[in-house]
Motif scaffolding. Structure first.
Motif: not given
Length: 140
Positions: A109-134
């Motif tokens: 489902n696409g090229l770029f994916h983000m996961i936002i962890a608690h407490p939900y700030t910009v600093e807790t966002i991680a981004a990945y490719t479709r292969q799971g590479v950060p």
């Protein structure tokens, strides 16, 4: 240049070297994650490739089921030609690492994916490719 890059270049498709995300998209995703807590939330990312940059300009919401253990989106409800380029979802715990289910979803489902962890700030966002590479991103 490898074979894949040569084929894409021949087809006029440029590789993505940067990801730009509109600040209002980030703020909206963070706010929805906070309001959904302790449940996860999930949405698709809308955007387009501009040269070597992937520019994310909006969120697309589809019918979904969420809990404190996961989120399932009905991607078959997505109308064609919507400009989806990936996804964003939250994790109610402190980890923004993709699960096995996340990896399976990313790959389809696409090229770029983000996961936002608690407490939900910009600093807790991680981004990945479709292969799971950060990967990194820029908020614009």
């Amino acid at each position: 240049m490898g074979l894949i890059e040569r084929i894409l270049d021949f087809m006029g498709v440029k590789p993505v070297r940067r990801v730009l995300i509109d600040s209002d998209v980030i703020e909206e995703a963070l706010e929805i994650a906070r309001r959904s807590h302790p449940h996860e939330f999930v949405a698709l990312l809308e955007g387009k490739q501009e040269g070597d940059a992937l520019h994310i300009t909006g969120l697309i919401f589809l019918p979904s089921r969420t809990s404190d253990e996961g989120a399932v989106m009905d991607v078959l409800m997505l109308p064609p030609f919507t400009g989806t380029v990936g996804s964003v979802h939250s994790h109610p715990g402190p980890s923004n690492l993709p699960s096995g289910a996340d990896m399976q979803f990313f790959s389809k489902n696409g090229l770029f994916h983000m996961i936002i962890a608690h407490p939900y700030t910009v600093e807790t966002i991680a981004a990945y490719t479709r292969q799971g590479v950060p990967v990194g991103f820029e908020v614009v």
